[in-house]
Design a protein around this motif. Structure first.
Motif, mmCIF file in Angstrom:
data_model
loop_
_atom_site.group_PDB
_atom_site.id
_atom_site.type_symbol
_atom_site.label_atom_id
_atom_site.label_comp_id
_atom_site.label_asym_id
_atom_site.label_seq_id
_atom_site.Cartn_x
_atom_site.Cartn_y
_atom_site.Cartn_z
ATOM 1 N N GLU A 102 0.841 -1.208 0.000
ATOM 2 C CA GLU A 102 0.000 0.000 0.000
ATOM 3 C C GLU A 102 0.874 1.255 0.000
ATOM 4 O O GLU A 102 0.608 2.219 -0.733
ATOM 5 C CB GLU A 102 -0.899 -0.028 1.238
ATOM 6 C CG GLU A 102 -2.044 0.962 1.178
ATOM 7 C CD GLU A 102 -3.016 0.804 2.335
ATOM 8 O OE1 GLU A 102 -3.987 1.589 2.380
ATOM 9 O OE2 GLU A 102 -2.809 -0.083 3.201
ATOM 10 N N LEU A 103 1.945 1.213 0.814
ATOM 11 C CA LEU A 103 2.894 2.345 0.834
ATOM 12 C C LEU A 103 3.520 2.568 -0.528
ATOM 13 O O LEU A 103 3.688 3.710 -0.983
ATOM 14 C CB LEU A 103 3.992 2.084 1.864
ATOM 15 C CG LEU A 103 3.750 2.499 3.309
ATOM 16 C CD1 LEU A 103 4.972 2.173 4.150
ATOM 17 C CD2 LEU A 103 3.428 3.986 3.396
ATOM 18 N N ASN A 104 3.918 1.486 -1.193
ATOM 19 C CA ASN A 104 4.528 1.588 -2.522
ATOM 20 C C ASN A 104 3.566 2.214 -3.519
ATOM 21 O O ASN A 104 3.961 2.991 -4.395
ATOM 22 C CB ASN A 104 4.972 0.204 -3.011
ATOM 23 C CG ASN A 104 6.165 -0.325 -2.231
ATOM 24 O OD1 ASN A 104 6.909 0.447 -1.618
ATOM 25 N ND2 ASN A 104 6.361 -1.654 -2.243
ATOM 26 N N GLY A 105 2.276 1.833 -3.389
ATOM 27 C CA GLY A 105 1.267 2.429 -4.273
ATOM 28 C C GLY A 105 1.152 3.931 -4.053
ATOM 29 O O GLY A 105 1.052 4.709 -5.014
ATOM 30 N N PHE A 106 1.188 4.332 -2.772
ATOM 31 C CA PHE A 106 1.137 5.773 -2.476
ATOM 32 C C PHE A 106 2.357 6.492 -3.049
ATOM 33 O O PHE A 106 2.255 7.578 -3.624
ATOM 34 C CB PHE A 106 1.080 5.992 -0.963
ATOM 35 C CG PHE A 106 -0.191 5.515 -0.318
ATOM 36 C CD1 PHE A 106 -1.388 5.506 -1.031
ATOM 37 C CD2 PHE A 106 -0.205 5.081 1.006
ATOM 38 C CE1 PHE A 106 -2.561 5.072 -0.430
ATOM 39 C CE2 PHE A 106 -1.378 4.652 1.601
ATOM 40 C CZ PHE A 106 -2.566 4.642 0.889
ATOM 41 N N ALA A 107 3.536 5.834 -2.874
ATOM 42 C CA ALA A 107 4.783 6.459 -3.363
ATOM 43 C C ALA A 107 4.764 6.591 -4.882
ATOM 44 O O ALA A 107 5.198 7.610 -5.435
ATOM 45 C CB ALA A 107 5.979 5.624 -2.912
ATOM 46 N N LYS A 108 4.255 5.553 -5.544
ATOM 47 C CA LYS A 108 4.191 5.589 -7.010
ATOM 48 C C LYS A 108 3.283 6.724 -7.481
ATOM 49 O O LYS A 108 3.604 7.456 -8.425
ATOM 50 C CB LYS A 108 3.685 4.242 -7.528
ATOM 51 C CG LYS A 108 3.657 4.138 -9.037
ATOM 52 C CD LYS A 108 3.213 2.739 -9.476
ATOM 53 C CE LYS A 108 3.182 2.628 -10.991
ATOM 54 N NZ LYS A 108 2.724 1.281 -11.427
ATOM 55 N N ARG A 109 2.149 6.833 -6.792
ATOM 56 C CA ARG A 109 1.212 7.902 -7.179
ATOM 57 C C ARG A 109 1.819 9.270 -6.904
ATOM 58 O O ARG A 109 1.688 10.191 -7.708
ATOM 59 C CB ARG A 109 -0.102 7.731 -6.409
ATOM 60 C CG ARG A 109 -1.137 8.831 -6.662
ATOM 61 C CD ARG A 109 -1.475 8.950 -8.124
ATOM 62 N NE ARG A 109 -2.390 10.069 -8.380
ATOM 63 C CZ ARG A 109 -2.584 10.614 -9.572
ATOM 64 N NH1 ARG A 109 -1.904 10.165 -10.639
ATOM 65 N NH2 ARG A 109 -3.436 11.598 -9.717
ATOM 66 N N ARG A 110 2.527 9.415 -5.810
ATOM 67 C CA ARG A 110 3.150 10.700 -5.502
ATOM 68 C C ARG A 110 4.250 11.050 -6.498
ATOM 69 O O ARG A 110 4.447 12.214 -6.850
ATOM 70 C CB ARG A 110 3.715 10.685 -4.073
ATOM 71 C CG ARG A 110 2.634 10.656 -2.993
ATOM 72 C CD ARG A 110 3.204 10.897 -1.617
ATOM 73 N NE ARG A 110 3.576 12.291 -1.441
ATOM 74 C CZ ARG A 110 4.246 12.757 -0.379
ATOM 75 N NH1 ARG A 110 4.641 11.913 0.570
ATOM 76 N NH2 ARG A 110 4.536 14.032 -0.279
ATOM 77 N N ASN A 111 4.958 10.032 -6.973
ATOM 78 C CA ASN A 111 5.970 10.262 -8.015
ATOM 79 C C ASN A 111 5.317 10.762 -9.303
ATOM 80 O O ASN A 111 5.840 11.654 -9.983
ATOM 81 C CB ASN A 111 6.757 8.982 -8.292
ATOM 82 C CG ASN A 111 7.719 8.639 -7.167
ATOM 83 O OD1 ASN A 111 8.129 9.511 -6.404
ATOM 84 N ND2 ASN A 111 8.092 7.356 -7.061
#
Length: 239
Positions: A102-111
């Motif tokens: 879930e964190l990785n998904g947030f990071a990807k979206r923020r990128n």
């Protein structure tokens, strides 16, 4: 009709003033500043339309930036929350793995949002650059218009004052004539473009140059010293 010598002189003076007034009015209408002012206002309208389009684009980009900032802040808050959950369940491998995804998904979206922010920043820089050019162009056109207006007011004011003076002089002369003669002159001047009076030259009208047949001319002279030209209708002085 018979017109005395003083009235004939008045008619000729009035005609001179009428023609001078027409000349000055034409000069006023053809002042080059008028064209400069009209052109400047046309340019201003086009520039202002362009500025309105740029303002709309800028507002749209600003709204997109605000939306991205809001989403990024929300994602950052979610990341903190999920990270707190990970810290709380360190012994739960599956729980940690799920939350890490879930964190990785947030990071990807923020990128992705960061890329979009960069793009919007470049777009805003271009828009603001063009806005600056448009503002400079508008300021230059305003300057040209203002200068033309000042010049037009100066030259045009002098011409208008001259027209007013001639009009006042004409009114004074007109008041010296009988109502019948004044009305006849005014109607003839209106119909003939300001040239209401002419002199007989031999047997020809001094204005339209058309010859008047001998018998007709004798009849005209027998009725007085002024008669309408049979061809153009102007008041012919027959003396």
């Amino acid at each position: 009709m018979h017109v005395d010598t003083d009235d004939l002189a008045t008619l000729l003076k009035m005609q001179h003033l009428d023609l001078e007034a027409l000349r000055v009015k034409k000069q006023l209408e053809e002042l080059p500043q008028r064209a400069v002012i009209l052109e400047a206002r046309s340019k201003k309208k086009a520039i202002e339309q362009k500025r309105a389009q740029l303002d709309a684009l800028h507002a749209k980009a600003d709204a997109q930036l605000a939306h991205i900032d809001e989403e990024d802040a929300s994602l950052a808050e979610k990341q903190r929350h999920v990270q707190g959950e990970i810290d709380a369940v360190r012994g739960d491998y599956r729980g940690v793995e799920a939350r890490t995804k879930e964190l990785n998904g947030f990071a990807k979206r923020r990128n992705a949002l960061e890329v979009e922010l960069t793009r919007l920043g470049e777009e805003l820089a271009k828009i603001e650059g063009v806005q600056s050019q448009v503002s400079q162009a508008l300021a230059e056109v305003d300057k040209q218009e203002a200068a033309a207006i000042v010049s037009f007011q100066r030259e045009g004011g002098a011409l208008q004052a001259e027209i007013a003076r001639m009009s006042a002089d004409r009114e004074g002369m007109s008041a010296e004539l009988s109502p019948e003669l004044r009305d006849t002159y005014n109607r003839t001047a209106s119909r003939t473009g300001g040239v209401a009076v002419g002199r007989l030259q031999g047997s020809n009208c001094g204005v339209c140059r058309m010859a008047i047949e001998g018998g007709r001319l004798i009849d005209m002279k027998g009725q007085g010293n002024v008669a309408p030209c049979p061809q153009c209708g102007r008041l012919l002085i027959l003396e």
